[in-house]
Scaffold this motif. Structure first.
Motif, mmCIF file in Angstrom:
data_model
loop_
_atom_site.group_PDB
_atom_site.id
_atom_site.type_symbol
_atom_site.label_atom_id
_atom_site.label_comp_id
_atom_site.label_asym_id
_atom_site.label_seq_id
_atom_site.Cartn_x
_atom_site.Cartn_y
_atom_site.Cartn_z
ATOM 1 N N PRO A 99 -5.933 4.766 -6.381
ATOM 2 C CA PRO A 99 -6.148 3.335 -6.154
ATOM 3 C C PRO A 99 -5.659 2.964 -4.757
ATOM 4 O O PRO A 99 -4.718 3.561 -4.248
ATOM 5 C CB PRO A 99 -5.296 2.661 -7.226
ATOM 6 C CG PRO A 99 -4.376 3.695 -7.746
ATOM 7 C CD PRO A 99 -4.968 5.024 -7.443
ATOM 8 N N LYS A 100 -6.307 2.003 -4.156
ATOM 9 C CA LYS A 100 -5.895 1.593 -2.816
ATOM 10 C C LYS A 100 -4.583 0.826 -2.910
ATOM 11 O O LYS A 100 -4.452 -0.075 -3.712
ATOM 12 C CB LYS A 100 -6.979 0.687 -2.232
ATOM 13 C CG LYS A 100 -6.968 0.728 -0.743
ATOM 14 C CD LYS A 100 -7.630 -0.458 -0.125
ATOM 15 C CE LYS A 100 -7.055 -0.720 1.253
ATOM 16 N NZ LYS A 100 -5.631 -0.913 1.274
ATOM 17 N N THR A 101 -3.613 1.234 -2.100
ATOM 18 C CA THR A 101 -2.305 0.592 -2.248
ATOM 19 C C THR A 101 -1.788 -0.087 -0.997
ATOM 20 O O THR A 101 -0.724 -0.658 -1.015
ATOM 21 C CB THR A 101 -1.242 1.615 -2.691
ATOM 22 O OG1 THR A 101 -1.173 2.643 -1.710
ATOM 23 C CG2 THR A 101 -1.555 2.196 -4.041
ATOM 24 N N ASP A 102 -2.480 0.015 0.128
ATOM 25 C CA ASP A 102 -1.925 -0.694 1.284
ATOM 26 C C ASP A 102 -3.003 -1.095 2.286
ATOM 27 O O ASP A 102 -4.151 -0.935 2.060
ATOM 28 C CB ASP A 102 -0.842 0.106 1.984
ATOM 29 C CG ASP A 102 -1.210 1.565 2.199
ATOM 30 O OD1 ASP A 102 -0.327 2.410 2.133
ATOM 31 O OD2 ASP A 102 -2.396 1.857 2.411
ATOM 32 N N ALA B 201 1.137 1.207 7.371
ATOM 33 C CA ALA B 201 0.313 2.011 6.462
ATOM 34 C C ALA B 201 -1.055 1.362 6.279
ATOM 35 O O ALA B 201 -2.076 2.055 6.200
ATOM 36 C CB ALA B 201 1.019 2.164 5.118
ATOM 37 N N ALA B 202 -1.082 0.034 6.227
ATOM 38 C CA ALA B 202 -2.356 -0.676 6.022
ATOM 39 C C ALA B 202 -3.311 -0.396 7.176
ATOM 40 O O ALA B 202 -4.514 -0.198 6.967
ATOM 41 C CB ALA B 202 -2.113 -2.177 5.892
ATOM 42 N N SER B 205 -4.430 3.511 6.857
ATOM 43 C CA SER B 205 -5.270 3.876 5.719
ATOM 44 C C SER B 205 -6.633 3.189 5.814
ATOM 45 O O SER B 205 -7.651 3.770 5.458
ATOM 46 C CB SER B 205 -4.570 3.610 4.387
ATOM 47 O OG SER B 205 -4.348 2.250 4.221
ATOM 48 N N SER B 206 -6.669 1.963 6.336
ATOM 49 C CA SER B 206 -7.965 1.296 6.483
ATOM 50 C C SER B 206 -8.818 1.975 7.541
ATOM 51 O O SER B 206 -10.027 2.117 7.377
ATOM 52 C CB SER B 206 -7.774 -0.184 6.828
ATOM 53 O OG SER B 206 -7.355 -0.887 5.683
ATOM 54 N N THR B 235 -10.301 -6.030 -0.860
ATOM 55 C CA THR B 235 -9.007 -5.488 -1.228
ATOM 56 C C THR B 235 -7.901 -6.106 -0.376
ATOM 57 O O THR B 235 -8.138 -6.508 0.757
ATOM 58 C CB THR B 235 -9.008 -3.945 -1.100
ATOM 59 O OG1 THR B 235 -7.761 -3.439 -1.521
ATOM 60 C CG2 THR B 235 -9.258 -3.511 0.330
ATOM 61 N N PHE B 237 -3.261 -6.360 0.065
ATOM 62 C CA PHE B 237 -1.913 -6.011 -0.367
ATOM 63 C C PHE B 237 -1.041 -7.243 -0.197
ATOM 64 O O PHE B 237 -1.095 -7.895 0.831
ATOM 65 C CB PHE B 237 -1.355 -4.855 0.480
ATOM 66 C CG PHE B 237 0.065 -4.486 0.135
ATOM 67 C CD1 PHE B 237 0.335 -3.564 -0.862
ATOM 68 C CD2 PHE B 237 1.135 -5.080 0.803
ATOM 69 C CE1 PHE B 237 1.638 -3.237 -1.187
ATOM 70 C CE2 PHE B 237 2.448 -4.755 0.474
ATOM 71 C CZ PHE B 237 2.694 -3.826 -0.520
ATOM 72 N N ALA B 267 -3.426 -4.932 -4.473
ATOM 73 C CA ALA B 267 -2.228 -4.106 -4.611
ATOM 74 C C ALA B 267 -1.006 -4.933 -4.255
ATOM 75 O O ALA B 267 -1.098 -5.872 -3.463
ATOM 76 C CB ALA B 267 -2.323 -2.892 -3.688
ATOM 77 N N SER B 291 -2.888 -2.772 -8.557
ATOM 78 C CA SER B 291 -2.064 -1.582 -8.374
ATOM 79 C C SER B 291 -0.695 -2.002 -7.868
ATOM 80 O O SER B 291 -0.587 -2.902 -7.026
ATOM 81 C CB SER B 291 -2.685 -0.641 -7.335
ATOM 82 O OG SER B 291 -3.926 -0.177 -7.781
ATOM 83 N N ALA B 293 2.549 -0.590 -5.905
ATOM 84 C CA ALA B 293 2.946 0.527 -5.062
ATOM 85 C C ALA B 293 4.439 0.473 -4.781
ATOM 86 O O ALA B 293 4.980 -0.581 -4.461
ATOM 87 C CB ALA B 293 2.176 0.484 -3.753
ATOM 88 N N THR B 302 3.966 4.365 0.500
ATOM 89 C CA THR B 302 3.873 4.573 -0.949
ATOM 90 C C THR B 302 4.206 5.987 -1.432
ATOM 91 O O THR B 302 3.665 6.967 -0.914
ATOM 92 C CB THR B 302 2.449 4.216 -1.412
ATOM 93 O OG1 THR B 302 2.125 2.937 -0.894
ATOM 94 C CG2 THR B 302 2.346 4.198 -2.918
ATOM 95 N N VAL B 305 2.595 5.015 -7.696
ATOM 96 C CA VAL B 305 1.606 3.953 -7.939
ATOM 97 C C VAL B 305 1.381 3.747 -9.427
ATOM 98 O O VAL B 305 1.239 4.706 -10.180
ATOM 99 C CB VAL B 305 0.231 4.305 -7.307
ATOM 100 C CG1 VAL B 305 -0.796 3.233 -7.648
ATOM 101 C CG2 VAL B 305 0.331 4.447 -5.814
#
Lengths: 102, 507
Positions: A99-102, B201-202, B205-206, B235, B237, B267, B291, B293, B302, B305
């Motif tokens: 799952p996407k977490t950040d 992290a955002a 990861s994006s 999505t 956070f 999240a 989710s 985290a 993370t 999770v």
């Protein structure tokens, strides 16, 4: 071929493929792409064609491992050749869908 | 190995996709523009001979540009908390000179007394990145180089600078994000501060997923919802306090939930989520995947999770052991190991409390000038207290230092707070230990009532006594208008402890 280090970038000499070493065992290892030895990114030049027996291709963003999982590389540029060590093709490593977490 | 490689791959796979949009100015960069801009500004950083690139500003297009330009130049990226005072910032700056400082226009001349600081405003840095020129084509690939230095909040003493090497961040991304996994048009709304590990992290990861990031520099629930609708955000956070405000805002404003149907996943993390808030959020957004985290700066974000399926299973279950997983932080990520140890360092059994230890490729556990705090086998002591159930679900029980020791018995503030939060009149509550002559430490509570409601303290004590042993019933109480939180939603327990401790001593 000198010893592989994490972070090394290798280019195929027979296709567009390029990989980065994620982890490697100690000792000299020769990775081939499309059947031909890969070269360090700086001095790679096209020298031939993809061996039909090694033409499975590599996909950008996929990780490849050897059978005992001591070597792992990340494909950073797609190519028509497949990766191999000692004639044995590397396997694609599955990324668990998280799952996407950040 | 370099985080720049993640951007290089993204730019070659989808050069024309929007990469980042500043939600306040509406200004955007595509992946190619970000990649080229980082390579141009990387050269600028090299030319300045700075040893660190410092970003002191809210989230804007300069944030990812500065992060990747630093990686390209092979120097650490140091995002600073813009809410600190100038004196505090000056002290931190002195620890990272010679520095290239990218900051807001108002502060660009504020640190000119530092000879070793080269300043540039964020808008200029961004504009210069798109001015064209000689782009760097290579960057260091040594996995041991430091990618990011993050100052921890430093609740006791000097802030520590956590070091995250390229190998930690890249391994976190490779093991948790599928390259190009985001469908075209997918957008993430990022509202956590850029100097927080979740903000870093955002970005990464994006980028690796090929997602469009919409930045919200200063959170408020209404703007957050507006941006979700405007950019069809799929999505996001949030920290717990943000989710609570979003839920309140949506419920109170009567906004159409159909407008928010684009939000397929949400999240949260960065602090303890009250059970009541997540239950309400899940009822309000039944089709959204939630989710939870859990992670720390020192673990490159993370490490555990609780995924959408576990959320739904816990919410639907009649089994109390499954139900309570809604307040757990789930299971360890692949490649991460988590253990609970007692004070003597021995492993504890299922459901027993202890300190959480983490090990994995993404775990740094290193601070500048102090060396690693991991043990010889690579385990990092988090200082968080927790327990793991028989199925591997991790429960957080506060900071190890927050445990109340009353007459030799260890009490977890979180467990007592969870009970009180289910009381109809209680909006928020903090339970801490205060000095007590008889017991060593006594249990004290600061309670916040819901608007228009209240309850007798004796009724609250009875309420706790119904479900817990009497030693857990707070003996000293105060009613507060609100609890002190930091900007990422962490309860400032130290402040609660000081205020309640002082008040209890006067009794």
């Amino acid at each position: 071929m000198p010893e592989l280090k994490t972070g090394d970038r290798l280019k195929s000499t027979v296709c567009d493929g390029e990989v980065m070493v994620v982890s490697a065992p100690s000792g000299d290892i020769e990775i081939t792409c499309g059947g031909a030895p890969m070269a360090s990114a700086a001095d790679a030049a096209k020298t031939g064609d993809v061996d039909p027996g090694h033409a499975v291709g590599i996909v950008m963003g996929k990780r490849y491992i050897d059978a005992d999982e001591t070597l792992e590389v990340l494909c950073v540029k797609a190519g028509a050749g497949g990766l191999a060590i000692g004639g044995h093709l590397l396997l694609q490593k599955d990324t668990k869908q998280l799952p996407k977490t950040d | 190995m370099n985080v720049m490689m993640l951007l290089e791959m993204a730019a070659s796979a989808f050069p024309d996709r929007p990469a980042f949009t500043d939600g306040s100015s509406g200004q955007s960069l595509t992946y190619q523009q970000l990649f080229d801009g980082a390579r141009l500004q990387g050269r600028q950083l090299l030319a300045s001979q700075a040893s660190r690139a410092v970003k002191l500003d809210v989230s804007n297009l300069g944030t990812p540009l500065c992060l990747f330009a630093s990686a390209c130049a092979g120097i650490p990226y140091v995002p600073l908390n813009y809410r600190l005072t100038d004196a505090e910032i000056g002290k931190l700056l002195e620890r990272v000179t010679p520095a290239y400082l990218v900051t807001d226009a108002a502060r660009v001349n504020g640190f000119s007394e530092h000879a070793e600081v080269t300043s540039q405003s964020s808008p200029e840095f961004v504009a210069q990145s798109q001015s064209g020129g000689d782009l760097l084509t290579e960057w260091p690939m040594d996995p041991e180089e430091i990618a990011v230095l993050l100052f921890t909040s430093g609740t006791t003493g000097e802030p520590k600078a956590a070091m995250l090497r390229h190998k930690h961040l890249v391994s976190y991304i490779l093991s948790s994000v599928e390259f190009a996994g985001a469908p075209e048009g997918d957008a993430a709304l990022v509202c956590v501060p850029p100097y927080h590990i979740a903000g870093i992290a955002a970005i990464m990861s994006s980028v690796y997923a090929g997602r469009h990031v919409v930045q919200l520099p200063n959170f408020d629930a209404e703007t957050w919802v507006d941006l979700v609708v405007q950019h069809k955000v799929s999505t996001a956070f949030v920290v717990p306090t943000m989710l609570a405000r979003i839920v309140e805002h949506v419920a109170a404003s009567g906004r159409s939930l159909a407008d928010l149907s684009c939000l397929s996943s949400l999240a949260y993390g960065g602090g303890k989520m009250p059970l009541a808030v997540i239950q309400k959020a899940m009822r309000l957004f039944p089709d959204t995947d939630f989710s939870n985290a859990y992670g720390l700066t020192e673990t490159s974000s993370t490490v555990a999770v609780l995924g959408p399926d576990a959320h739904r299973a816990a919410a639907a279950s009649q089994d109390p052991d499954v139900q309570r997983r809604l307040v757990s932080v789930g299971q360890a990520l692949p490649g991460v190991e988590i253990e609970i140890r007692d004070e003597d360092g021995n492993l504890v059994g299922a459901d027993e409390r202890g300190e959480i230890y983490v090990r994995g490729e993404q775990v740094s556990g290193e601070y500048e000038g102090r060396g690693p705090v991991t043990d010889s086998e690579g385990w990092f002591p988090t200082r968080d207290a927790g327990s793991i159930d028989s199925q591997g679900y991790l429960f957080l029980l506060g900071r190890a230092d927050d445990i109340i020791v009353r007459g030799g018995e260890n009490l977890s503030p979180g467990e007592i707070e969870d009970v009180l939060l289910t009381h109809a009149a209680v909006a928020d509550v903090a339970v801490v230990g205060v000095p007590d002559e008889q017991w060593g430490e006594g249990v004290a509570a600061a309670v916040v009532f819901k608007v228009g409601q209240q309850a007798e303290i004796s009724a609250l004590q009875d309420y706790v006594k119904e479900t817990m042993r009497s030693s857990r019933v707070p003996q000293f109480w105060e009613v507060w208008p609100e609890l002190p939180y930091n900007e990422t939603g962490k309860l400032l327990r130290r402040i609660v402890r000081e205020r309640l401790g002082a008040a209890a001593a006067e009794q």
